[in-house]
Design a protein around this motif. Structure first.
Motif, PDB file in Angstrom:
ATOM      1  N   ALA A   1      52.683  32.847  47.358  1.00 21.68           N
ATOM      2  CA  ALA A   1      52.875  32.750  45.912  1.00 21.68           C
ATOM      3  C   ALA A   1      51.601  32.354  45.179  1.00 21.68           C
ATOM      4  O   ALA A   1      51.620  32.192  43.956  1.00 21.68           O
ATOM      5  CB  ALA A   1      53.986  31.743  45.604  1.00 21.68           C
ATOM      6  N   ASP A   2      50.491  32.191  45.890  1.00 25.66           N
ATOM      7  CA  ASP A   2      49.241  31.765  45.254  1.00 25.66           C
ATOM      8  C   ASP A   2      48.058  32.657  45.597  1.00 25.66           C
ATOM      9  O   ASP A   2      46.996  32.517  44.990  1.00 25.66           O
ATOM     10  CB  ASP A   2      48.903  30.333  45.687  1.00 25.66           C
ATOM     11  N   VAL A   3      48.233  33.552  46.575  1.00 24.45           N
ATOM     12  CA  VAL A   3      47.093  34.298  47.087  1.00 24.45           C
ATOM     13  C   VAL A   3      46.468  35.212  46.040  1.00 24.45           C
ATOM     14  O   VAL A   3      45.270  35.494  46.072  1.00 24.45           O
ATOM     15  CB  VAL A   3      47.508  35.105  48.346  1.00 24.45           C
ATOM     16  N   PHE A   4      47.287  35.666  45.074  1.00 25.51           N
ATOM     17  CA  PHE A   4      46.761  36.547  44.030  1.00 25.51           C
ATOM     18  C   PHE A   4      46.582  35.821  42.698  1.00 25.51           C
ATOM     19  O   PHE A   4      46.531  36.463  41.652  1.00 25.51           O
ATOM     20  CB  PHE A   4      47.673  37.758  43.853  1.00 25.51           C
ATOM     21  N   ARG A   5      46.488  34.488  42.763  1.00 24.98           N
ATOM     22  CA  ARG A   5      46.237  33.736  41.543  1.00 24.98           C
ATOM     23  C   ARG A   5      44.824  34.048  41.046  1.00 24.98           C
ATOM     24  O   ARG A   5      43.890  34.189  41.831  1.00 24.98           O
ATOM     25  CB  ARG A   5      46.396  32.244  41.823  1.00 24.98           C
ATOM     26  N   ALA A   6      44.663  34.158  39.732  1.00 19.59           N
ATOM     27  CA  ALA A   6      43.366  34.520  39.152  1.00 19.59           C
ATOM     28  C   ALA A   6      42.290  33.515  39.565  1.00 19.59           C
ATOM     29  O   ALA A   6      42.519  32.304  39.538  1.00 19.59           O
ATOM     30  CB  ALA A   6      43.474  34.575  37.634  1.00 19.59           C
ATOM     31  N   PRO A   7      41.108  33.989  39.946  1.00 18.30           N
ATOM     32  CA  PRO A   7      40.036  33.067  40.366  1.00 18.30           C
ATOM     33  C   PRO A   7      39.411  32.366  39.166  1.00 18.30           C
ATOM     34  O   PRO A   7      39.623  32.759  38.008  1.00 18.30           O
ATOM     35  CB  PRO A   7      39.034  34.007  41.042  1.00 18.30           C
ATOM     36  N   GLY A   8      38.651  31.344  39.440  1.00 16.59           N
ATOM     37  CA  GLY A   8      37.885  30.713  38.373  1.00 16.59           C
ATOM     38  C   GLY A   8      36.771  31.625  37.896  1.00 16.59           C
ATOM     39  O   GLY A   8      36.184  32.373  38.679  1.00 16.59           O
ATOM     40  N   HIS A   9      36.490  31.577  36.604  1.00 18.45           N
ATOM     41  CA  HIS A   9      35.464  32.427  35.977  1.00 18.45           C
ATOM     42  C   HIS A   9      35.667  33.904  36.342  1.00 18.45           C
ATOM     43  O   HIS A   9      34.780  34.547  36.937  1.00 18.45           O
ATOM     44  CB  HIS A   9      34.060  31.974  36.403  1.00 18.45           C
ATOM     45  N   PRO A  10      36.821  34.458  36.001  1.00 20.33           N
ATOM     46  CA  PRO A  10      37.101  35.851  36.398  1.00 20.33           C
ATOM     47  C   PRO A  10      36.150  36.865  35.767  1.00 20.33           C
ATOM     48  O   PRO A  10      35.802  37.867  36.395  1.00 20.33           O
ATOM     49  CB  PRO A  10      38.543  36.066  35.927  1.00 20.33           C
ATOM     50  N   ALA A  11      35.718  36.621  34.513  1.00 20.73           N
ATOM     51  CA  ALA A  11      34.820  37.579  33.860  1.00 20.73           C
ATOM     52  C   ALA A  11      33.494  37.674  34.606  1.00 20.73           C
ATOM     53  O   ALA A  11      32.961  38.767  34.830  1.00 20.73           O
ATOM     54  CB  ALA A  11      34.597  37.171  32.403  1.00 20.73           C
ATOM     55  N   LEU A  12      32.947  36.510  35.014  1.00 13.35           N
ATOM     56  CA  LEU A  12      31.683  36.512  35.753  1.00 13.35           C
ATOM     57  C   LEU A  12      31.836  37.234  37.083  1.00 13.35           C
ATOM     58  O   LEU A  12      30.938  37.991  37.492  1.00 13.35           O
ATOM     59  CB  LEU A  12      31.217  35.076  35.981  1.00 13.35           C
ATOM     60  N   LEU A  13      32.962  37.032  37.757  1.00 13.52           N
ATOM     61  CA  LEU A  13      33.190  37.708  39.034  1.00 13.52           C
ATOM     62  C   LEU A  13      33.243  39.213  38.848  1.00 13.52           C
ATOM     63  O   LEU A  13      32.624  39.968  39.623  1.00 13.52           O
ATOM     64  CB  LEU A  13      34.486  37.197  39.658  1.00 13.52           C
ATOM     65  N   CYS A  14      33.958  39.672  37.817  1.00 18.31           N
ATOM     66  CA  CYS A  14      34.051  41.118  37.565  1.00 18.31           C
ATOM     67  C   CYS A  14      32.682  41.705  37.215  1.00 18.31           C
ATOM     68  O   CYS A  14      32.342  42.817  37.650  1.00 18.31           O
ATOM     69  CB  CYS A  14      35.041  41.384  36.433  1.00 18.31           C
ATOM     70  N   VAL A  15      31.894  40.959  36.453  1.00 17.83           N
ATOM     71  CA  VAL A  15      30.560  41.427  36.068  1.00 17.83           C
ATOM     72  C   VAL A  15      29.655  41.547  37.299  1.00 17.83           C
ATOM     73  O   VAL A  15      28.943  42.547  37.472  1.00 17.83           O
ATOM     74  CB  VAL A  15      29.947  40.469  35.026  1.00 17.83           C
ATOM     75  N   MET A  16      29.705  40.546  38.167  1.00 20.50           N
ATOM     76  CA  MET A  16      28.861  40.572  39.362  1.00 20.50           C
ATOM     77  C   MET A  16      29.283  41.684  40.308  1.00 20.50           C
ATOM     78  O   MET A  16      28.436  42.334  40.934  1.00 20.50           O
ATOM     79  CB  MET A  16      28.919  39.214  40.064  1.00 20.50           C
ATOM     80  N   VAL A  17      30.592  41.942  40.396  1.00 18.79           N
ATOM     81  CA  VAL A  17      31.065  43.041  41.244  1.00 18.79           C
ATOM     82  C   VAL A  17      30.631  44.384  40.664  1.00 18.79           C
ATOM     83  O   VAL A  17      30.195  45.287  41.395  1.00 18.79           O
ATOM     84  CB  VAL A  17      32.591  42.975  41.413  1.00 18.79           C
ATOM     85  N   GLY A  18      30.735  44.518  39.338  1.00 23.45           N
ATOM     86  CA  GLY A  18      30.296  45.770  38.714  1.00 23.45           C
ATOM     87  C   GLY A  18      28.825  46.043  38.946  1.00 23.45           C
ATOM     88  O   GLY A  18      28.426  47.150  39.328  1.00 23.45           O
ATOM     89  N   ASP A  19      27.986  45.019  38.741  1.00 21.00           N
ATOM     90  CA  ASP A  19      26.547  45.188  38.990  1.00 21.00           C
ATOM     91  C   ASP A  19      26.260  45.416  40.469  1.00 21.00           C
ATOM     92  O   ASP A  19      25.342  46.164  40.824  1.00 21.00           O
ATOM     93  CB  ASP A  19      25.787  43.957  38.499  1.00 21.00           C
ATOM     94  N   GLY A  20      27.045  44.776  41.341  1.00 20.65           N
ATOM     95  CA  GLY A  20      26.856  44.979  42.780  1.00 20.65           C
ATOM     96  C   GLY A  20      27.144  46.402  43.202  1.00 20.65           C
ATOM     97  O   GLY A  20      26.417  46.985  44.016  1.00 20.65           O
ATOM     98  N   VAL A  21      28.211  46.983  42.651  1.00 21.91           N
ATOM     99  CA  VAL A  21      28.530  48.387  42.946  1.00 21.91           C
ATOM    100  C   VAL A  21      27.403  49.295  42.474  1.00 21.91           C
ATOM    101  O   VAL A  21      27.007  50.252  43.164  1.00 21.91           O
ATOM    102  CB  VAL A  21      29.863  48.780  42.274  1.00 21.91           C
ATOM    103  N   GLN A  22      26.854  48.999  41.302  1.00 20.04           N
ATOM    104  CA  GLN A  22      25.770  49.810  40.750  1.00 20.04           C
ATOM    105  C   GLN A  22      24.522  49.726  41.624  1.00 20.04           C
ATOM    106  O   GLN A  22      23.877  50.749  41.915  1.00 20.04           O
ATOM    107  CB  GLN A  22      25.463  49.337  39.331  1.00 20.04           C
ATOM    108  N   ILE A  23      24.168  48.524  42.065  1.00 13.44           N
ATOM    109  CA  ILE A  23      22.971  48.341  42.899  1.00 13.44           C
ATOM    110  C   ILE A  23      23.166  48.981  44.271  1.00 13.44           C
ATOM    111  O   ILE A  23      22.268  49.654  44.795  1.00 13.44           O
ATOM    112  CB  ILE A  23      22.647  46.840  43.031  1.00 13.44           C
TER     113      ILE A  23
END
Length: 656
Positions: free
Chosen positions: A344-366
């Motif tokens: 019931a907690d495994v898909f709880r939103a992480p802390g600083h979700p916007a930063l995580l999404c931004v870093m993943v997006g840039d990581g995919v690009q790199i």
């Protein structure tokens, strides 16, 4: 029908090129045929040194200038970013015409500033880089029973307390008879062959192509009387004996320096596709190939063991659960343990979700940029023969892949917030500015140091403007386009519900960050050997061209990063730690920490001669930028693979 015939011709041409592998040469320019007596012009590149890593213009020192004036050659974006400044030189040859004792010029008496600058450049082991027909000048030095290859030649040498300049150059130009190919005859008869025009003009005139360019620098003392009435390209009155182990031209304040040269043409068996072989042969090649193969085999074996153990552990849990009847499953749900407790907690939103999404997006690009660039380089499209194409290609691919970065970041954002598309514009904007903004900040800071040193390595202000325009006119709009498609795409639905009240994480025996940092050692093991050769090519002036192996290492690195992140995520879930988002990112991204430590080790033990705080700051600044890009790319692999695993794991078992 005519279009179809043209299409057939191109298909036949492509097939022919790939079938005749021995004559296949994608990189560089096309062979340039020179007739006997045609003029050959030598160009000069920036002065470089492994002692300072700060390039300078050739004409920053009191050298002879061409009679027609100094002119810049056409340079692409990559050359400017790499610090190359290619200009014309006074050295001119005539094809297949040997010349000796050619007087170039005599400088004005050296002022105190010129003398000090020249001696400083000699102390800092600066090299002169000459280019003929796109081939850098190569120098051979004998050590014991074998020869060492160097590109360029030193400005001079210090013997005891005196400085000597190499003022006489002995050039050797290797040429090969031009062999004109008749494409129609090779392809045979038919519509395709008849449609190809065959050039026959100048076919009867013998011609040559340049396949090698060697230089031997000498220090020769010219008397004032012998050069008194000589003009540029005049004949020196006496014989110049070029001995590379003897120096006689000592430089002193208020005394001029005379420059001369000679050139000899030698017919060679080297053919056009093989003329870069001398530059691409690295010292210790056997050790290089053996080390990479050994590393690949060991890491593949270790990764296979990790993968087998991991799959067997998870499969045993799932198989055991599926074999139980409904009553036993209900009873088991009441006695859940390990990873099943955090359902019931495994898909709880992480802390600083916007930063995580931004870093993943840039990581995919790199990561996408790295894969595409290395693949094109492995195919031969980005060889050393085409200077700057590697960096230019990286920039182009990075900008284009902004679409993928925006799409992945926004879709992950919507997935974390269960389909809510609000804020996708902000996420897209942050993706477009996060990594490029940090890169610009680092480059701008380092540029101040290079500008202060009057180095050609400094990025011109006009180029900064061009880069900013490319960023905001191409990369940012493409990122928003990708973000728009990501907002329209369906989000990934979670297989289980999340409680409003988060579950308390029990106390752990070992700090989780310790496991996260330690997880980066295995991915680092896949590339540390290759990293040595990459660092040597960047900082030691060696040519790197085993992009095929680099592509294999990159793929293996991605696989190992995914496996390490999966294992660490599973370990955290088993101890009821449901905060896996950031930990899975840094589990594989921590390899960047070890690469940075390796960079410091390389600076201390391999770049011992690196002098001055400016050089060390430049090295650490560029290393930091490289490490940041690697962290984003490898961290993205870890997070996406862990997300897929967690989603698959909790989709496979029906837990209430």
């Amino acid at each position: 029908m005519e279009i179809f015939d043209k299409f057939k011709i191109w298909v036949l041409l492509i097939c022919l090129v790939f079938q005749s592998g021995h004559g296949f040469y994608l990189p560089g320019s096309y062979p340039h045929k020179y007739v006997v007596g045609d003029q050959l012009s030598v160009k000069v590149n920036s002065l470089t040194s492994i002692d300072t890593e700060i390039p300078y213009s050739y004409y920053s020192l009191p050298f002879c200038q061409p009679p027609e004036g100094v002119k810049d050659s056409a340079e692409n974006l990559g050359e400017l970013l790499m610090g190359d400044r290619i200009e014309n030189s006074p050295y001119k040859f005539k094809m297949h015409t040997n010349e000796s004792e050619i007087f170039l010029c005599q400088t004005k008496p050296l002022s105190s500033d010129e003398y000090k600058l020249l001696t400083n450049r000699i102390d800092e082991i600066y090299q002169v880089n000459l280019i003929l027909d796109n081939l850098p000048a190569i120098r051979y030095t004998k050590r014991d029973t074998y020869f060492l290859r160097w590109t360029g030649y030193p400005i001079g040498i210090k013997v005891q307390d005196s400085y000597y300049v190499f003022n006489h150059l002995k050039f050797t130009v290797l040429v090969h008879k031009y062999e004109e190919t008749n494409v129609a005859n090779v392809m045979g008869t038919g519509d395709g062959a008849e449609a190809i025009p065959v050039r026959k003009q100048d076919s009867d005139v013998p011609g040559y192509i340049v396949v090698g360019f060697e230089v031997t620098p000498c220090s020769f003392k010219h008397t004032a009387e012998s050069v008194k009435n000589l003009k540029t390209y005049g004949r020196y009155p006496s014989k110049i004996i070029c001995e590379d182990n003897t120096v006689t031209m000592a430089i002193k304040e208020n005394e001029p320096v005379a420059f001369t040269y000679e050139v000899a043409f030698v017919e060679s068996d080297i053919k056009w596709p093989s003329r870069w072989d001398a530059y691409l042969k690295m010292e210790g090649a056997k050790v290089h190939w053996f080390s990479i193969l050994n590393s690949l085999m060991v890491i593949t074996f270790l990764a296979g063991i990790v993968l087998v153990i991991f799959l067997r552990t998870v499969r045993r849990d799932l198989t055991h659960y599926e074999e139980l009847d409904k009553e036993a499953q209900a009873q088991m749900n009441e006695e859940l343990s390990g990873w099943k407790l955090v359902v019931a907690d495994v898909f709880r939103a992480p802390g600083h979700p916007a930063l995580l999404c931004v870093m993943v997006g840039d990581g995919v690009q790199i990561l996408g940029m790295a894969v595409v660039t290395i693949m094109f380089a492995a195919l031969g499209f980005m060889s050393p023969a085409s200077r700057g194409t590697l960096v230019t290609g990286m920039l182009i691919f990075y900008m284009i892949l902004g679409i993928l970065a925006g799409y992945v970041a926004v879709r992950m954002w919507r997935t974390i917030f269960c389909g809510d598309h609000k804020g996708w514009v902000s996420v897209s904007w942050k993706v477009a500015c996060f990594f490029p903004g940090i890169a610009f900040l680092i480059l701008f800071t380092l540029n101040f140091l290079l500008w202060h040193s009057n180095s050609t390595g400094a990025i011109p202000f006009s180029l900064f403007v061009i880069l900013i325009l490319l960023w905001f006119c191409i990369s940012v709009p493409l990122t928003f386009v990708g973000g728009y498609f990501g907002a329209k795409a369906p989000h990934i639905e979670y297989p289980v519900r999340t409680n409003q009240i988060p579950r308390e994480i029990p106390a752990q025996k070992y700090p989780s960050w310790l496991l996260v940092l330690g997880a980066g050692t295995l991915p680092f093991g896949t590339l540390f050997i290759e990293l040595f050769f990459i660092m040597s090519s960047i900082w030691m002036g060696r040519v790197y061209y085993v992009f095929g192996f680099l592509f294999v290492v990159l793929i293996l690195l991605v696989v190992v990063c995914a496996e390490v992140s999966l294992v660490l995520t599973y370990m955290h879930l088993c101890v009821e730690d449901w905060k896996w988002w950031w930990k899975s990112f840094f589990a594989s991204g921590s390899v960047a920490l070890y690469i940075f430590l390796y960079s410091i080790n390389y600076l201390i033990f391999d770049l011992k001669s690196l002098s001055g705080p400016v050089s060390a700051t430049l090295y650490l600044g560029y290393s930091l930028l490289m490490v940041l890009a690697i962290m984003l790319a490898t961290g993205t692999v870890g997070l996406l693979s862990s997300f897929w695993f967690v989603h698959y794991l909790f989709s496979s078992v029906k837990l209430d």
